[in-house]
Design an enzyme around this catalytic site. Structure first.
Site, PDB file in Angstrom:
ATOM      1  CB  THR A  86     -48.744  -3.424  37.702  1.00 32.53           C
ATOM      2  OG1 THR A  86     -48.797  -4.924  37.770  1.00 32.53           O
ATOM      3  CG2 THR A  86     -47.429  -3.028  37.027  1.00 32.53           C
ATOM      4  CB  ALA A 118     -53.101  -6.084  31.912  1.00 31.50           C
ATOM      5  CG  ASN A 119     -51.781  -3.295  28.552  1.00 34.70           C
ATOM      6  OD1 ASN A 119     -51.057  -4.170  28.088  1.00 34.70           O
ATOM      7  ND2 ASN A 119     -53.039  -3.919  28.204  1.00 34.70           N
ATOM      8  CG  ASP A 127     -40.913 -14.330  28.339  1.00 29.56           C
ATOM      9  OD1 ASP A 127     -39.783 -13.784  29.159  1.00 29.56           O
ATOM     10  OD2 ASP A 127     -41.054 -15.668  28.448  1.00 29.56           O
ATOM     11  N   GLY A 128     -44.660 -11.297  29.833  1.00 29.20           N
ATOM     12  CA  GLY A 128     -45.469 -10.685  29.362  1.00 29.20           C
ATOM     13  C   GLY A 128     -45.280  -9.252  29.937  1.00 29.20           C
ATOM     14  CD  GLU A 168     -47.988  -4.601  30.925  1.00 30.78           C
ATOM     15  OE1 GLU A 168     -47.879  -3.093  31.464  1.00 30.78           O
ATOM     16  OE2 GLU A 168     -48.689  -5.294  31.465  1.00 30.78           O
ATOM     17  NE  ARG A 171     -50.278 -19.551  32.048  1.00 31.56           N
ATOM     18  CZ  ARG A 171     -49.378 -18.826  32.636  1.00 31.56           C
ATOM     19  NH1 ARG A 171     -48.850 -19.524  33.767  1.00 31.56           N
ATOM     20  NH2 ARG A 171     -49.011 -17.648  32.091  1.00 31.56           N
TER      21      ARG A 171
HETATM   22  C1  LIG Z   1     -41.546 -33.433  25.032  1.00 25.28           C
HETATM   23  C2  LIG Z   1     -41.220 -32.124  25.895  1.00 25.28           C
HETATM   24  C3  LIG Z   1     -41.215 -30.957  24.727  1.00 25.28           C
HETATM   25  C4  LIG Z   1     -40.704 -29.880  25.473  1.00 25.28           C
HETATM   26  C5  LIG Z   1     -41.018 -28.635  24.363  1.00 25.28           C
HETATM   27  C6  LIG Z   1     -40.468 -27.429  24.766  1.00 25.28           C
HETATM   28  C7  LIG Z   1     -40.421 -26.392  23.808  1.00 25.28           C
HETATM   29  C8  LIG Z   1     -40.120 -25.186  24.475  1.00 25.28           C
HETATM   30  C9  LIG Z   1     -39.996 -24.015  23.735  1.00 25.28           C
HETATM   31  C10 LIG Z   1     -40.085 -22.763  24.712  1.00 25.28           C
HETATM   32  C11 LIG Z   1     -40.052 -21.322  23.924  1.00 25.28           C
HETATM   33  C12 LIG Z   1     -40.315 -20.496  24.721  1.00 25.28           C
HETATM   34  C13 LIG Z   1     -40.370 -18.949  24.091  1.00 25.28           C
HETATM   35  C14 LIG Z   1     -41.120 -17.965  25.023  1.00 25.28           C
HETATM   36  C15 LIG Z   1     -42.384 -17.744  24.878  1.00 25.28           C
HETATM   37  C16 LIG Z   1     -42.987 -16.928  26.068  1.00 25.28           C
HETATM   38  O1  LIG Z   1     -42.741 -15.446  25.431  1.00 25.28           O
HETATM   39  C17 LIG Z   1     -44.049 -17.126  26.478  1.00 25.28           C
HETATM   40  C18 LIG Z   1     -44.759 -16.113  27.286  1.00 25.28           C
HETATM   41  O2  LIG Z   1     -43.995 -16.573  28.616  1.00 25.28           O
HETATM   42  P1  LIG Z   1     -44.673 -16.096  29.990  1.00 25.28           P
HETATM   43  O3  LIG Z   1     -45.952 -16.723  30.365  1.00 25.28           O
HETATM   44  O4  LIG Z   1     -43.661 -16.137  31.270  1.00 25.28           O
HETATM   45  O5  LIG Z   1     -45.075 -14.511  29.916  1.00 25.28           O
HETATM   46  N1  LIG Z   1     -44.418 -18.584  26.687  1.00 25.28           N
HETATM   47  C19 LIG Z   1     -44.808 -19.581  26.001  1.00 25.28           C
HETATM   48  O6  LIG Z   1     -45.306 -19.219  24.794  1.00 25.28           O
HETATM   49  C20 LIG Z   1     -44.854 -20.890  26.730  1.00 25.28           C
HETATM   50  C21 LIG Z   1     -44.672 -21.978  25.309  1.00 25.28           C
HETATM   51  C22 LIG Z   1     -44.442 -23.135  25.965  1.00 25.28           C
HETATM   52  C23 LIG Z   1     -44.632 -24.217  25.301  1.00 25.28           C
HETATM   53  C24 LIG Z   1     -44.377 -25.422  26.006  1.00 25.28           C
HETATM   54  C25 LIG Z   1     -44.945 -26.588  25.332  1.00 25.28           C
HETATM   55  C26 LIG Z   1     -44.496 -27.834  26.149  1.00 25.28           C
HETATM   56  C27 LIG Z   1     -44.900 -28.918  25.415  1.00 25.28           C
HETATM   57  C28 LIG Z   1     -45.363 -30.169  26.137  1.00 25.28           C
HETATM   58  C29 LIG Z   1     -45.563 -31.440  24.919  1.00 25.28           C
HETATM   59  C30 LIG Z   1     -45.921 -32.621  25.774  1.00 25.28           C
HETATM   60  C31 LIG Z   1     -46.277 -33.749  24.885  1.00 25.28           C
HETATM   61  C32 LIG Z   1     -46.945 -34.924  25.611  1.00 25.28           C
HETATM   62  C33 LIG Z   1     -47.087 -36.020  24.966  1.00 25.28           C
HETATM   63  C34 LIG Z   1     -48.027 -36.779  25.613  1.00 25.28           C
HETATM   64  N1  LIG Z   2     -51.459  -5.943  38.305  1.00 24.69           N
HETATM   65  C1  LIG Z   2     -51.758  -6.786  37.118  1.00 24.69           C
HETATM   66  N2  LIG Z   2     -53.184  -7.355  37.153  1.00 24.69           N
HETATM   67  C2  LIG Z   2     -53.405  -8.199  36.134  1.00 24.69           C
HETATM   68  N3  LIG Z   2     -52.442  -8.481  35.224  1.00 24.69           N
HETATM   69  C3  LIG Z   2     -51.198  -7.933  35.017  1.00 24.69           C
HETATM   70  C4  LIG Z   2     -50.871  -7.006  36.310  1.00 24.69           C
HETATM   71  N4  LIG Z   2     -49.450  -6.638  35.898  1.00 24.69           N
HETATM   72  C5  LIG Z   2     -49.314  -7.086  34.893  1.00 24.69           C
HETATM   73  N5  LIG Z   2     -50.209  -7.632  34.172  1.00 24.69           N
HETATM   74  C6  LIG Z   2     -50.072  -8.815  32.925  1.00 24.69           C
HETATM   75  O1  LIG Z   2     -49.888  -9.810  33.310  1.00 24.69           O
HETATM   76  C7  LIG Z   2     -49.522 -10.736  32.189  1.00 24.69           C
HETATM   77  C8  LIG Z   2     -48.732 -11.790  32.727  1.00 24.69           C
HETATM   78  O2  LIG Z   2     -47.460 -11.492  33.601  1.00 24.69           O
HETATM   79  P1  LIG Z   2     -46.057 -12.035  33.578  1.00 24.69           P
HETATM   80  O3  LIG Z   2     -45.324 -11.015  34.439  1.00 24.69           O
HETATM   81  O4  LIG Z   2     -45.492 -12.143  32.100  1.00 24.69           O
HETATM   82  O5  LIG Z   2     -46.266 -13.468  34.288  1.00 24.69           O
HETATM   83  P2  LIG Z   2     -46.256 -14.865  33.406  1.00 24.69           P
HETATM   84  O6  LIG Z   2     -44.795 -15.036  33.057  1.00 24.69           O
HETATM   85  O7  LIG Z   2     -46.781 -15.545  34.728  1.00 24.69           O
HETATM   86  O8  LIG Z   2     -47.418 -14.744  32.319  1.00 24.69           O
HETATM   87  C9  LIG Z   2     -48.788  -9.708  31.444  1.00 24.69           C
HETATM   88  O9  LIG Z   2     -49.307  -9.769  30.101  1.00 24.69           O
HETATM   89  C10 LIG Z   2     -49.196  -8.454  32.147  1.00 24.69           C
HETATM   90  O10 LIG Z   2     -49.544  -7.452  31.133  1.00 24.69           O
END
Ligand SMILES: CCCCCCCCCCCCC/C=C/[C@@H](O)[C@H](COP(=O)(O)O)NC(=O)CCCCCCCCCCCCCCC
Ligand SMILES: Nc1ncnc2c1ncn2[C@@H]1O[C@H](COP(=O)(O)OP(=O)(O)O)[C@@H](O)[C@H]1O
Ligand SMILES: [Ca+2]
Length: 574
Positions: free
Chosen positions: A160, A163-164, A187-188, A192, A300
């Site tokens: 790609t 995005a999209n 997951d992003g 898609e 992050r």
């Molecule tokens: C104190 C340790 C706390 C750990 C808490 C872990 C909770 C994790 C739940 C994860 C649920 C994941 C659901 C999936 C979401 C994804 O679709 C989505 C997109 O993923 P992509 O970037 O790969 O495209 N990812 C997310 O929304 C990421 C959510 C992550 C949440 C992480 C939270 C970390 C919390 C750290 C708290 C630390 C407290 C420290 C106090 C000093």
């Molecule tokens: N070539 C590209 N340039 C920029 N963004 C892109 C590209 N291909 C896909 N994306 C977008 O990047 C975002 C993050 O992608 P993903 O593969 O889920 O990685 P991450 O798990 O690190 O967030 C998605 O929302 C997707 O739509």
């Protein structure tokens, strides 16, 4: 009938050891025999898990002409996490004659065709070169492409450039030759493909995605995920591990895992689909914050999580939900949805029955609130409100947001974390990383639901500039400009800031224009919808049972009893 007829059997050699090999429709077994012809250990490979069969690659010689190699799925444990991985097993057999070698090749290939019919032959692969640690292209070329080639799968690969692109390709291009679509990313990227596949299927069925009461057409085109992102929750929760080779092998053998999908609506429009997390409050704020630190890669989320935790915010809201049938299962029943899950199978049976008794098929029929039961309403201040259609387990949280949720039961779990002291909330978060029950806390409620509505109490700041029914401008299918992190999300993040919703910069902006009166914390959060930000708090979510299918089989139960052969002898399953 499950009759295991013998297709071919003979003596074969592996190195210097002699084996008795038997091929039936379902299994290929080889049993070592010692000099006295006594049977020793048997290796058994289900035909459905044979990846391919090849003649010897060695230069032509009489010996090489009698050899063939069988490639198959081999289960191993990851050394670091003790998770079940799939690897490529290979065994080279030597036959007494070339004739016999040819018979083995023919029979094995025939068995593969007839007993493993759901394998893909042609796939459309999308690689996000920027996902996760930016290893997508390398992972695909070095680990996945060679396996697809070995299995005889031909692929059209798109790296790609924006995005999209993957979503738009699926929505618009000719897909007649493809058995499935695969993403290499996070997951992003999966999201898609999900939007492309669901949108395309509804277009072809002539159904409107915007009507939340409509039963959508389930999608035939399978989705495969090669994990190369940051959270990779969908892969982890449907396969049990984030490993590109394991996922590639599930695609090759043509596994099929139905998955519930939640449609998220605002006003009269569909905003997005979600399978893992629709989260307001903490998870929304973490996502909004983390977009500013994308350069950190997967870290992050931890950094932003800590920042958002320290802000210690809570938000007022009204959560309404339509409970699922409590007789069928409960989010606190301590069960796990594993491969061949009975709760999900019963849901499949009910769907099939409903389809067969409804003459015009279930698709396009109405989801009427009256027949679905009574809505329940909860008003208060919340640290987090989350809805997940599956466990949402990921490496950060090995049992997930809702450990007993099911992949394909037609319900989602609604987790309501009411306002509490910071230590209580930290306990809740921390329990996601252990086996302790995160729902066993006085400020946490969990409900198994079919639909959820969220609204703001009257007088909340955001209500004033809320413009019902205008989402179409940014709507997913309407104008081809989805709410993507890297593209239009930039613009949305600006909108979020302008509305003074989540981040500190927005507060500063308001401070400049309104002075001290507006330095209070924002009264609304945003929704995190599988990693995408939705900047309007008022939404309606509806769970669509088994709307899509993945090349996966759910998490395999490691404690399952060993395989036995037709004579009841113990078997070593490769
Ligand atoms: C104190 C340790 C706390 C750990 C808490 C872990 C909770 C994790 C739940 C994860 C649920 C994941 C659901 C999936 C979401 C994804 O679709 C989505 C997109 O993923 P992509 O970037 O790969 O495209 N990812 C997310 O929304 C990421 C959510 C992550 C949440 C992480 C939270 C970390 C919390 C750290 C708290 C630390 C407290 C420290 C106090 C000093
Ligand atoms: N070539 C590209 N340039 C920029 N963004 C892109 C590209 N291909 C896909 N994306 C977008 O990047 C975002 C993050 O992608 P993903 O593969 O889920 O990685 P991450 O798990 O690190 O967030 C998605 O929302 C997707 O739509
Ligand atoms: Ca579910």
């Amino acid at each position: 009938m499950d009759v295991d007829l013998v297709l071919l059997e003979s003596s074969l050699w592996v190195g210097k050891k002699r084996y008795w090999a038997v091929l039936t429709g379902w299994h290929f077994n080889w049993t070592e025999r010692d000099k006295k012809n006594r049977e020793k250990m048997t290796v058994s490979v289900p035909v459905s898990e044979v990846v391919g069969v090849e003649v010897s690659q060695r230069s032509q010689s009489e010996e090489a002409d009698r050899e063939f190699t069988v490639f198959y799925v081999k289960r191993t444990s990851s050394r670091s996490s003790n998770q079940l991985l799939w690897a490529l097993g290979r065994t080279q057999f030597s036959c007494p004659s070339r004739d016999l070698r040819d018979q083995w090749l023919t029979q094995l290939r025939m068995a593969l065709k007839t007993h493993s019919p759901s394998r893909p032959h042609r796939l459309l692969v999308f690689i996000n070169p920027f996902g996760g640690k930016k290893q997508g292209s390398h992972i695909y070329q070095s680990l996945v492409a060679p396996l697809f080639e070995l299995a005889g799968i031909s692929c059209h690969v798109v790296v790609t450039e924006r995005a999209n692109q993957a979503r738009d390709h699926i929505l618009k291009k000719d897909l007649t030759d493809f058995d499935g679509v695969v993403c290499v990313g996070g997951d992003g990227m999966f999201s898609e493909l999900l939007h492309g596949v669901i949108g395309r299927t509804q277009q072809e069925a002539g159904l409107s995605e915007h009507d939340p009461t409509l039963t959508l057409q389930s999608c035939d085109l399978h989705i495969g995920i090669i994990p190369a992102g940051s959270t990779d929750c969908v892969c982890f929760a449907t396969v049990g591990v984030n490993d590109p080779v394991t996922s590639a092998l599930h695609i090759i053998v043509g596994d099929s895992q139905p998955l519930d999908v939640c449609s998220v609506h605002h006003g009269s429009s569909l905003v997005r689909y979600s399978v893992s997390l629709v989260g307001y409050g903490f998870y929304g704020d973490v996502m909004a914050e983390s977009e500013k630190h994308r350069w950190m890669g997967p870290l992050r989320y931890d950094y932003s999580g800590a920042l958002v935790y320290l802000r210690n915010r809570s938000y007022a809201g009204i959560v309404q939900y339509l409970p699922a049938d409590p007789q069928l299962s409960s989010p606190r029943d301590k069960t796990r949805c594993l491969s061949r899950c009975t709760v999900c199978s019963k849901s499949t049976d009910r769907r099939l029955l409903a389809q067969s008794t409804n003459s015009s098929s279930l698709h396009g029929s109405q989801f009427s609130s009256d027949s679905e039961g009574e809505w329940v309403s909860v008003e208060g201040r919340f640290k987090a409100v989350s809805l997940t259609c599956m466990s949402s387990s990921c490496p950060r949280s090995p049992l997930g947001l809702s450990p007993s949720a099911h992949l394909a039961d037609g319900t989602g779990d609604l987790i309501i974390v009411r306002d509490t002291h910071p230590l209580g909330f930290l306990t809740f978060l921390h329990r996601h990383t252990t086996t302790q029950d995160q729902f066993d806390l006085p400020f946490v409620d969990v409900h198994r639901v079919k639909a959820v509505r969220f609204s703001l109490p009257l007088g909340t700041e955001d209500n004033e500039d809320e413009d019902e029914g205008t989402v179409k401008d940014e709507g997913l299918v309407e104008d081809g400009e989805a709410l993507s992190k890297s593209g239009s999300q930039q613009h949305l993040a600006e909108r979020v800031e302008e509305r003074g919703m989540t981040n500190d910069r927005s507060v500063k902006k308001k401070d400049l224009s309104f002075g001290l009166c507006c330095s209070k914390t924002p009264s609304v959060s945003v929704w995190n919808c599988d990693g995408e930000i939705l900047p309007y708090p008022e939404i309606l979510c509806r769970v669509h049972g088994q709307l899509v299918r993945l090349y996966a089989r759910g998490i395999e139960d490691r404690s399952a009893p060993p395989f036995t052969n037709c004579k009841g002898r113990a078997f070593l399953h490769n």
